[in-house]
Every structure is written in C-alpha cells, then in structure tokens.
Design a protein around this motif. Structure first.
Motif, PDB file in Angstrom:
ATOM      1  N   GLY A  22      15.198 -10.029   9.825  1.00  0.00           N
ATOM      2  CA  GLY A  22      16.498  -9.702   8.962  1.00  0.00           C
ATOM      3  C   GLY A  22      16.054 -11.035   7.388  1.00  0.00           C
ATOM      4  N   ALA A  23      16.749 -11.662   6.783  1.00  0.00           N
ATOM      5  CA  ALA A  23      15.888 -12.673   6.349  1.00  0.00           C
ATOM      6  C   ALA A  23      15.256 -12.273   5.482  1.00  0.00           C
ATOM      7  CB  ALA A  23      16.295 -13.637   6.736  1.00  0.00           C
ATOM      8  N   TRP A  24      14.839 -13.476   4.177  1.00  0.00           N
ATOM      9  CA  TRP A  24      13.579 -13.292   3.670  1.00  0.00           C
ATOM     10  C   TRP A  24      12.199 -12.871   4.620  1.00  0.00           C
ATOM     11  CZ3 TRP A  24       8.466 -15.642   4.978  1.00  0.00           C
ATOM     12  CH2 TRP A  24       8.690 -16.166   5.737  1.00  0.00           C
ATOM     13  N   PRO A  25      11.740 -12.347   5.082  1.00  0.00           N
ATOM     14  CA  PRO A  25      11.148 -11.789   5.689  1.00  0.00           C
ATOM     15  C   PRO A  25      10.741 -10.268   5.531  1.00  0.00           C
ATOM     16  CG  PRO A  25      11.050 -13.543   7.780  1.00  0.00           C
ATOM     17  CD  PRO A  25      12.412 -13.466   6.608  1.00  0.00           C
ATOM     18  N   PHE A  26      12.284 -10.236   5.813  1.00  0.00           N
ATOM     19  CA  PHE A  26      12.413  -8.316   6.070  1.00  0.00           C
ATOM     20  C   PHE A  26      11.753  -8.219   4.599  1.00  0.00           C
ATOM     21  CE2 PHE A  26      15.282  -4.711   4.591  1.00  0.00           C
ATOM     22  CZ  PHE A  26      15.143  -4.064   5.829  1.00  0.00           C
ATOM     23  N   THR A  27      13.025  -8.703   3.676  1.00  0.00           N
ATOM     24  CA  THR A  27      12.546  -8.992   2.198  1.00  0.00           C
ATOM     25  C   THR A  27      11.130  -8.305   1.017  1.00  0.00           C
ATOM     26  OG1 THR A  27      15.094  -9.888   1.449  1.00  0.00           O
ATOM     27  CG2 THR A  27      14.011  -9.395  -0.127  1.00  0.00           C
ATOM     28  N   LEU A  28      11.213  -9.565   1.715  1.00  0.00           N
ATOM     29  CA  LEU A  28       9.784  -9.832   1.149  1.00  0.00           C
ATOM     30  C   LEU A  28       8.723  -8.382   1.505  1.00  0.00           C
ATOM     31  CD1 LEU A  28       8.484 -13.326   1.525  1.00  0.00           C
ATOM     32  CD2 LEU A  28       8.715 -11.863  -0.614  1.00  0.00           C
ATOM     33  N   LEU A  29       8.419  -7.897   2.699  1.00  0.00           N
ATOM     34  CA  LEU A  29       8.109  -7.124   3.612  1.00  0.00           C
ATOM     35  C   LEU A  29       8.648  -6.018   3.127  1.00  0.00           C
ATOM     36  CD1 LEU A  29       5.988  -5.488   5.866  1.00  0.00           C
ATOM     37  CD2 LEU A  29       8.292  -5.254   7.081  1.00  0.00           C
ATOM     38  N   MET A  30       9.368  -5.517   2.663  1.00  0.00           N
ATOM     39  CA  MET A  30       9.611  -4.377   1.872  1.00  0.00           C
ATOM     40  C   MET A  30       9.937  -4.549   0.254  1.00  0.00           C
ATOM     41  SD  MET A  30      11.944  -1.807   4.364  1.00  0.00           S
ATOM     42  CE  MET A  30      10.431  -2.731   5.387  1.00  0.00           C
ATOM     43  N   ILE A  31       9.557  -5.330  -0.052  1.00  0.00           N
ATOM     44  CA  ILE A  31       9.080  -5.330  -1.526  1.00  0.00           C
ATOM     45  C   ILE A  31       7.388  -5.207  -1.444  1.00  0.00           C
ATOM     46  CG2 ILE A  31       8.306  -7.110  -3.366  1.00  0.00           C
ATOM     47  CD1 ILE A  31      10.688  -8.818  -2.526  1.00  0.00           C
ATOM     48  N   GLY A  32       6.667  -5.374  -0.119  1.00  0.00           N
ATOM     49  CA  GLY A  32       5.119  -5.687  -0.119  1.00  0.00           C
ATOM     50  C   GLY A  32       4.422  -3.891   0.018  1.00  0.00           C
ATOM     51  N   ILE A  33       5.648  -2.936   0.662  1.00  0.00           N
ATOM     52  CA  ILE A  33       5.279  -1.821   1.307  1.00  0.00           C
ATOM     53  C   ILE A  33       5.608  -0.671   0.094  1.00  0.00           C
ATOM     54  CG2 ILE A  33       6.728  -0.117   2.703  1.00  0.00           C
ATOM     55  CD1 ILE A  33       7.306  -1.736   4.847  1.00  0.00           C
ATOM     56  N   ALA A  34       7.287  -1.705  -0.233  1.00  0.00           N
ATOM     57  CA  ALA A  34       7.029  -0.823  -2.305  1.00  0.00           C
ATOM     58  C   ALA A  34       6.048  -0.615  -2.714  1.00  0.00           C
ATOM     59  CB  ALA A  34       9.030  -1.375  -2.262  1.00  0.00           C
ATOM     60  N   THR A  35       5.818  -1.992  -2.960  1.00  0.00           N
ATOM     61  CA  THR A  35       4.438  -2.089  -4.055  1.00  0.00           C
ATOM     62  C   THR A  35       2.791  -1.392  -3.597  1.00  0.00           C
ATOM     63  OG1 THR A  35       4.727  -3.839  -4.354  1.00  0.00           O
ATOM     64  CG2 THR A  35       2.577  -3.646  -4.911  1.00  0.00           C
ATOM     65  N   LEU A  36       2.769  -1.148  -2.520  1.00  0.00           N
ATOM     66  CA  LEU A  36       1.702  -0.241  -1.734  1.00  0.00           C
ATOM     67  C   LEU A  36       1.735   0.728  -2.019  1.00  0.00           C
ATOM     68  CD1 LEU A  36       0.631  -2.215   1.827  1.00  0.00           C
ATOM     69  CD2 LEU A  36      -0.011  -1.875  -0.673  1.00  0.00           C
ATOM     70  N   ALA A  37       3.261   1.473  -2.214  1.00  0.00           N
ATOM     71  CA  ALA A  37       3.908   2.978  -1.742  1.00  0.00           C
ATOM     72  C   ALA A  37       3.515   3.508  -3.246  1.00  0.00           C
ATOM     73  CB  ALA A  37       5.051   3.047  -1.520  1.00  0.00           C
ATOM     74  N   LEU A  38       4.155   3.108  -3.978  1.00  0.00           N
ATOM     75  CA  LEU A  38       3.705   3.426  -5.719  1.00  0.00           C
ATOM     76  C   LEU A  38       1.624   3.223  -5.919  1.00  0.00           C
ATOM     77  CD1 LEU A  38       5.147   3.446  -8.701  1.00  0.00           C
ATOM     78  CD2 LEU A  38       5.044   1.367  -8.173  1.00  0.00           C
ATOM     79  N   ALA A  39       1.314   1.949  -5.453  1.00  0.00           N
ATOM     80  CA  ALA A  39       0.036   1.988  -5.273  1.00  0.00           C
ATOM     81  C   ALA A  39      -0.727   3.363  -5.227  1.00  0.00           C
ATOM     82  CB  ALA A  39      -0.588   1.075  -4.983  1.00  0.00           C
ATOM     83  N   GLU A  40       0.055   4.161  -3.926  1.00  0.00           N
ATOM     84  CA  GLU A  40      -0.466   5.552  -3.670  1.00  0.00           C
ATOM     85  C   GLU A  40      -0.142   6.553  -4.610  1.00  0.00           C
ATOM     86  OE1 GLU A  40       0.118   3.869   1.033  1.00  0.00           O
ATOM     87  OE2 GLU A  40       1.367   5.497   0.168  1.00  0.00           O
ATOM     88  N   LEU A  41       1.203   6.077  -4.838  1.00  0.00           N
ATOM     89  CA  LEU A  41       1.485   7.785  -5.500  1.00  0.00           C
ATOM     90  C   LEU A  41       1.314   7.070  -7.497  1.00  0.00           C
ATOM     91  CD1 LEU A  41       4.918   7.867  -6.330  1.00  0.00           C
ATOM     92  CD2 LEU A  41       3.973   9.264  -5.906  1.00  0.00           C
ATOM     93  N   LEU A  42       0.392   6.360  -7.995  1.00  0.00           N
ATOM     94  CA  LEU A  42      -0.897   6.160  -8.983  1.00  0.00           C
ATOM     95  C   LEU A  42      -1.849   6.425  -8.742  1.00  0.00           C
ATOM     96  CD1 LEU A  42       0.825   2.733 -10.610  1.00  0.00           C
ATOM     97  CD2 LEU A  42       0.905   4.890 -10.943  1.00  0.00           C
ATOM     98  N   ARG A  43      -2.489   6.310  -7.777  1.00  0.00           N
ATOM     99  CA  ARG A  43      -4.015   6.820  -7.321  1.00  0.00           C
ATOM    100  C   ARG A  43      -3.273   8.730  -7.139  1.00  0.00           C
ATOM    101  NH1 ARG A  43      -3.766   2.177  -2.825  1.00  0.00           N
ATOM    102  NH2 ARG A  43      -4.265   0.535  -3.725  1.00  0.00           N
ATOM    103  N   MET A  44      -3.160   8.518  -6.774  1.00  0.00           N
ATOM    104  CA  MET A  44      -2.558  10.165  -7.336  1.00  0.00           C
ATOM    105  C   MET A  44      -2.247  10.612  -7.984  1.00  0.00           C
ATOM    106  SD  MET A  44       0.233  11.341  -4.228  1.00  0.00           S
ATOM    107  CE  MET A  44       0.223  10.900  -2.810  1.00  0.00           C
ATOM    108  N   LYS A  45      -1.768  10.344  -9.323  1.00  0.00           N
ATOM    109  CA  LYS A  45      -2.280  10.281 -10.532  1.00  0.00           C
ATOM    110  C   LYS A  45      -2.689  10.125 -11.717  1.00  0.00           C
ATOM    111  CE  LYS A  45       0.023  12.132 -14.191  1.00  0.00           C
ATOM    112  NZ  LYS A  45       0.268  13.217 -14.773  1.00  0.00           N
ATOM    113  N   GLN A  46      -4.154   9.111 -10.540  1.00  0.00           N
ATOM    114  CA  GLN A  46      -5.562   8.057 -11.648  1.00  0.00           C
ATOM    115  C   GLN A  46      -4.863   7.464 -12.229  1.00  0.00           C
ATOM    116  OE1 GLN A  46      -7.772  11.960 -12.054  1.00  0.00           O
ATOM    117  NE2 GLN A  46      -8.521  12.687  -9.630  1.00  0.00           N
TER     118      GLN A  46
END
Length: 263
Positions: A22-46
């Motif tokens: 939990g704590a900040w490691p979990f929060t930072l992991l979620m922010i990082g994963i969310a950033t990668l997920a949005l990057a994947e969506l942007l690539r789909m849309k080119q």
C-alpha cells in the motif's frame, strides 16, 4: 503458453506484493499503470504521445488519478473538477484554432479516454485506502480473475451460443454464466475466511455486480480493439498483450461499485 504462465506468475506476484504494501508504492504503481494504459489508447487512435494533444490527454487523466496528497492545486483556488472542465474547453477551442485539423471527434476521444482510464484507476487507489481496503480489493481481484477463468473453461467446454459475435467472436453465453458461477463459488469461500459483509444477500449481489460488470469491461476493450483493428492493446506483458488487456475489467468494475454504493 509457457511464457504466458511465467509472466502471469511474476507480474501477479509483484502486483499483489505492492498492493499489500500500500502507501506510496501502491499509489505510484497505479499512476504508472494508468499512464501506460492511456498511452496504449492513444496509440490505437494513432495520436502521438508527445504531441500537444497527447500531453493534454495525459494531464486530463492525471487530474483524475493523482491523489490530492501527492499533487495539490489549492494554490490555483480552482477545484480539480473545474480545472478538468476548463481543459475540456481548451480542447474545444483548439478545434477552432487549428481550423479543424484537430477535430471535435478527436477532442471527444481524448476526453473520454482520460475519463475511462482516469476514473478506473482513481477508484482503484480510493478502494485500497478504505478502512477494509486491502481485504476488499483482494476480494475484487479474486472475483475478476475467477470470472475470467470460469468464462474461459466453461466457454471451451460447453460454449455453443455466441454472446456478442460482432464484438468478441469467441465469447459465449455459457462462458459468461460459467464465469459468474465460479466467481460466486470462490467469492463465498473467500468470505468464509475473510468476512467483509454482514449480509449474505449483499455478498451475492456484490459478487454478481463485479462478475457482470467485469465481463462488460472486457467487452468494452474488445470493442475498442475491433474498432481500431488491433489484436492487443500493447506488448508490455509478454504473452498477455498490454496493460489494458489485463486491467480492462478492473477499471470498469471499480467505478460501478462506487456508483452502486458498495465502496
């Protein structure tokens, strides 16, 4: 298959470990994963990730995901939601400034993509830091994984009637029902060990909502991939595709649980 199993064990163990910490490691992991997920969506849309529009979409998403305890906007004297809406106005203004080389449809995609990813991971973080957050989040993870496994094996063994062939040709009604049944069985066993709800009616309803909405989240991502003609959302996880391929159910489930008052 071997690579898929190895990736699942390593990534799953790492994710569960950080979730427990939990704590900040979990929060930072979620922010990082969310950033990668949005990057994947942007690539789909080119959409280029480092373009003006790509960066704006990341800012929109981060406004929803990053907790106030990490980044505060109090010095602006503008609530986060209002700042989010202001950036939407900026996107709309850009359709005029660029003389429609950046269109209303593209602006709509960026806003919806940031909301889809942003709210999903926002409630991931929100759930973990509830009083019973760890037990509840582990329970949700188990239900989603049980649903996926039940749907897969029931579909392969008994599947005859297509669930939604225009979106996901391999999914069957029998598989969907099998996913719900296994989620109920595993969920009841978990709650006998780790009590979360006082009422069994509430328990079964919770399991049903998680299982059904999780399968809907999977179909939403299947619809996105079919629309943009891609097989996987990315290649971050060998044998498993991208981040969205692994988190599509969870980021759909958690906002729904919040709206229904379960979390």
């Amino acid at each position: 298959m071997k690579q898929r199993i190895i990736t699942a064990i390593i990534a799953g163990a790492g994710f569960i470990t950080v979730t427990i910490i939990g704590a900040w490691p979990f929060t930072l992991l979620m922010i990082g994963i969310a950033t990668l997920a949005l990057a994947e969506l942007l690539r789909m849309k080119q959409v280029k990730i480092l373009s003006t529009f790509g960066i704006l979409s990341f800012i929109l998403m981060w406004l929803l995901v990053i907790p106030e305890s990490i980044v505060s906007f109090q010095w602006l004297h503008i609530p986060r939601l209002e700042l989010f809406l202001l950036l939407i106005v900026v996107l709309l203004a850009l359709t005029v400034i660029t003389k429609n080389s950046f269109t209303f449809d593209e602006a709509g995609f960026l806003v919806l993509a940031s909301v889809y990813i942003g709210f999903g991971f926002h409630y991931f973080i929100y759930t973990r830091f509830l009083d019973n957050g760890l037990a509840l989040l582990i329970f949700i993870l188990i239900l989603v994984w049980s649903t996926d496994s039940g749907a897969y094996f029931a579909g392969r063994s008994f599947g005859k009637h297509k669930l939604w062939p225009e979106i996901s040709p391999k999914k069957t009604i029998e598989g969907a029902i099998g996913g719900i049944v296994l989620a109920v069985i595993i969920g009841v066993i978990y709650l006998l060990i780790v009590p979360i709800f006082d009422s069994w009616v509430m328990t079964i309803l919770f399991i049903f909502v998680v299982s059904v909405s999780g399968q809907m989240g999977d179909l939403v991502e299947s619809a996105l991939k079919r629309h943009y003609s891609v097989k996987d959302s990315g290649q971050v996880l060998p044998g498993h595709g991208g981040i969205l391929d692994r988190f599509d159910s969870l980021i759909f489930v958690l906002p729904i649980l919040y709206l229904f008052g379960f979390i």
